[in-house]
Design an enzyme around this catalytic site. Structure first.
Site, PDB file in Angstrom:
ATOM      1  CB  ALA A 163      -7.410   9.117  44.733  1.00 18.47           C
ATOM      2  CB  ALA A 164      -7.040  13.788  41.347  1.00 16.83           C
ATOM      3  CB  SER A 165      -1.959  14.640  41.066  1.00 16.19           C
ATOM      4  OG  SER A 165      -2.392  15.860  40.561  1.00 16.19           O
ATOM      5  CG  LEU A 166      -3.280  18.685  43.028  1.00 14.71           C
ATOM      6  CD1 LEU A 166      -3.963  20.215  42.887  1.00 14.71           C
ATOM      7  CD2 LEU A 166      -1.897  18.879  43.120  1.00 14.71           C
ATOM      8  N   GLY A 167      -5.438  15.483  45.720  1.00 12.35           N
ATOM      9  CA  GLY A 167      -6.217  15.109  46.917  1.00 12.35           C
ATOM     10  C   GLY A 167      -7.250  14.077  46.536  1.00 12.35           C
ATOM     11  CD  GLN A 168      -7.626  10.115  49.452  1.00 12.21           C
ATOM     12  OE1 GLN A 168      -6.439   9.395  48.752  1.00 12.21           O
ATOM     13  NE2 GLN A 168      -7.851   9.665  50.720  1.00 12.21           N
ATOM     14  CB  VAL A 169     -13.713  13.377  46.419  1.00 18.67           C
ATOM     15  CG1 VAL A 169     -15.038  13.762  46.619  1.00 18.67           C
ATOM     16  CG2 VAL A 169     -12.886  14.609  45.759  1.00 18.67           C
ATOM     17  CE  LYS A 183     -10.778  19.648  45.289  1.00 17.21           C
ATOM     18  NZ  LYS A 183     -10.641  19.952  43.964  1.00 17.21           N
ATOM     19  CG  ASP A 317      -9.397  19.528  34.313  1.00 19.35           C
ATOM     20  OD1 ASP A 317      -8.812  18.729  33.077  1.00 19.35           O
ATOM     21  OD2 ASP A 317      -9.196  18.881  35.294  1.00 19.35           O
TER      22      ASP A 317
END
Length: 643
Positions: A163-169, A183, A317
């Protein structure tokens, strides 16, 4: 298998937040960042704007007030105190939400805006947030893909794998059994980020109009951030990026890119091939696959340089989670939300700057920074040149390949903070990319030097790229005051020999093209001059040997002098010795080019210069060393003649 939540929990009209109130349908429909459209949207919603402004300005104001108190009391002059404030700033940005996390990451690449100590803390800002509910994720999948998740995937993990700031996988499987990564974007993300960008942009406008605290264009920085974040939020754009990246690197058998499943991809849902691999930083696990971690890093470095200097389209990135070692020896690139482009003129400018750095020509290096957009034409470069010398001269003691990239960029950040630099967005992302890559490499080999690993690729580009600007840069590299620097040419070829995929025939052709070009005119003159010297000395030696074998009464006094310098190798032999260092090089590659060379007007001209030079030397020797000594004058080279 993941169980989707009941329909009453997942179905939610688009544009509604968790409380069920209208959160801005127009914001949800914005496909790209448009500051004017955002301003029109929130000028009509003052309550929403003021509520979020209160949520952000209070903690930011309290933070700035505490920093100001430290400055007034003198505590801000302590490096440890500044570092502590940097850590607290990271925590504050994380609490404020995704837009502020992205803003902090953008600031971590701006040495013209942030002091080096805070810069270092911001570079560690993590892009990880707690996962949102599975019910919301399933609702997003159903809304964007037009069908419930259980109809599209035969399997979906019960919890997100990241999970990151924009979405999750999530990890899933298609009906045909292929594993996929799905995602899903955070609900209400576009509305939240749009509002936060509006607030931050207004703060930047206020600072620009009423203060002189920052010399750089903060409004431009916010707009650049907004453009990039909107691109990251559009998963169709990320799918385009992944396919473009895969196309550019299809020839590289050591690079893997996940396949995009377009039928299961939309603006907020991205479905791609699931790739099973190991993070490059997990050294023991990589070795357990029978792979050499250092070789994998070299593959990654060469791929990054190809992205930067050849294609001008690079992955901005490359953190450990986005670079995986595969069992077949390939490196897999993941997450193509943050990509960037570098114009060809900027790529050539970067290579030219490296040439001036190697030559320690800091005056020209400062002018390179003007051409690259770091400095305006009006900036006085005189104080910047010694600052560059102070930063780079000690670092170049062992050669550019031994430079400590992180240390040099830290010192250079200090220079950029003191002088009126404005860092172009592409450069900020390049530095972020390379520093991240070096950090991964250092976890494998503490003695790793990214510039040492990069120099072979740079040398190859300098030697084989036909671009006229690079031809002139090569000329600058190997010529010093009209003298050919064989040791520099030797170093370039030796470095290029370590580059992956170097074709010796291409290098030979490129070398000949350079010699025959306008940029190679000075080198041709050097070669002709050296060959004239060699033939003159060799001819004199032959004449002396013949003269010494004649009957004594026929011997000429001048022909009894020994020929000096005849043991020096001819320049073309030097070139052959250098080229033989290349893997798979054969001298026949040079001989195969003879028919082409003999038909070149430039070569014909070199032949005339060579014949004229040898003839002139012969006449001079005949008069000076043979005829004049017979008239009682001392021979050339004697003590009297020398005086």
């Amino acid at each position: 298998m993941f169980k989707p939540a009941p329909a009453q929990e997942t179905s939610r009209p688009r544009g509604l937040n968790d409380s069920g109130t209208d959160s801005g349908v127009v914001a949800a429909d914005l496909n790209r960042y448009d500051p004017e459209a955002v301003a029109r949207l929130y000028r009509g919603r003052p309550q929403q704007f003021l509520r979020r402004l209160w949520q952000t300005l209070i903690p930011i104001g309290a933070f700035l007030l505490a920093v100001l108190m430290d400055r007034l009391t003198g505590r801000l002059g302590q490096k440890n105190r500044v570092r502590e404030w940097g850590r607290q700033l990271c925590e504050l940005l994380t609490k404020l939400g995704p837009a502020f996390v992205k803003a902090g990451q953008a600031l971590s690449t701006r040495p013209d805006l942030v002091s080096p100590v805070v810069l270092e803390e911001l570079s560690a800002l993590q892009d990880h947030l707690p996962p949102f509910s599975n019910a919301m994720a399933m609702a997003c999948i159903a809304e964007d893909l037009g069908a419930p998740a259980e109809q599209l995937f035969t399997q979906l993990s019960q919890e997100p794998v990241s999970a990151a700031s924009l979405g999750q996988v999530y990890k899933g499987a298609l009906p045909d059994g292929r594993a996929v990564a799905v995602k899903v974007q955070r609900p209400g993300l576009r509305e939240q980020i749009t509002l936060d960008l509006y607030i931050v942009r207004n703060l930047a406008l206020w600072i620009k109009r009423y203060t002189r605290l920052v010399r750089s264009d903060l409004v431009g920085l916010v707009d650049e951030l907004g453009t990039r974040v909107f691109e990251e939020m559009d998963y169709l754009h990320e799918a385009d990026n992944a396919e473009r990246f895969a196309s550019l690197h299809r020839h590289n058998q050591r690079i893997a890119v996940p396949e995009i499943h377009r039928r299961l991809t939309n603006r907020r849902v991205l479905t791609m091939e699931w790739i099973e691999g190991i993070k490059l930083t997990q050294v023991k696990e990589v070795q357990a696959l029978g792979l050499d971690p250092e070789d994998m890093i070299n593959v990654g470095v060469n791929c990054s340089l190809e992205q930067l200097l050849e294609h001008g389209y690079f992955h901005a990135d490359p953190h450990p989670g986005n670079l995986l070692a595969l069992a077949d020896g390939r490196i897999a690139y993941l997450d193509f939300g943050m990509m960037s482009e570098v114009k060809r003129s900027s790529r050539i400018g970067l290579i030219r700057a490296v040439v001036h750095l190697v030559n320690k020509d800091f005056d020209k290096l400062s002018k390179d920074f003007v051409q690259l957009g770091f400095l305006t034409q009006e900036v006085d470069l005189k104080p910047i040149v010694p600052a560059f010398s102070k930063v780079f001269s000690p670092a170049l003691t062992g050669g550019v390949s031994q430079m400590d990239f992180k240390s040099v960029t830290d010192d250079l950040s200090g220079v950029m903070y003191r002088f009126p630099f404005q860092v172009p967005p592409y450069y900020a992302l390049i530095i972020r990319s390379l520093v991240t890559l070096e950090g991964i490499a250092l976890s494998i080999n503490p003695k790793f030097k990214i510039l040492g690993a990069a120099y072979p690729y740079f040398a190859t580009r300098l030697l084989v790229d036909p671009d006229p600007d690079l031809r002139n840069s090569l000329k600058e590299m190997v010529l010093s005051e009209d003298t050919l620097r064989w040791e520099r040419l030797d170093d370039l070829v030796s470095s290029a020999a370590r580059s992956q995929g170097l074709d010796p025939e291409t290098l030979v052709d490129s070398t000949l093209n350079f010699l025959l070009s306008d940029a190679g005119s000075m080198v041709r003159s050097q070669l002709v001059g050296a060959m004239v010297n060699q033939l003159d000395v060799m001819g004199w030696q032959v004449a002396c040997r013949v003269g010494q074998r004649l009957p004594r009464r026929w011997q000429l006094h001048g022909l009894q002098s020994p020929a000096q310098g005849a043991d020096m190798p001819p320049p073309l032999w030097d070139l052959l010795v250098i080229l033989r260092k290349l893997p798979h090089f054969e001298p026949a590659m040079l001989w195969q080019s003879l028919p082409r060379l003999l038909g070149e007007p430039v070569v014909y001209g070199m032949g005339l210069q060579l014949a004229r030079g040898v003839a002139e030397r012969g006449v001079v020797r005949l008069v000076r060393d043979v005829l004049l000594p017979q008239q009682g004058l001392p021979p050339a080279g004697s003590a009297t003649a020398a005086s």
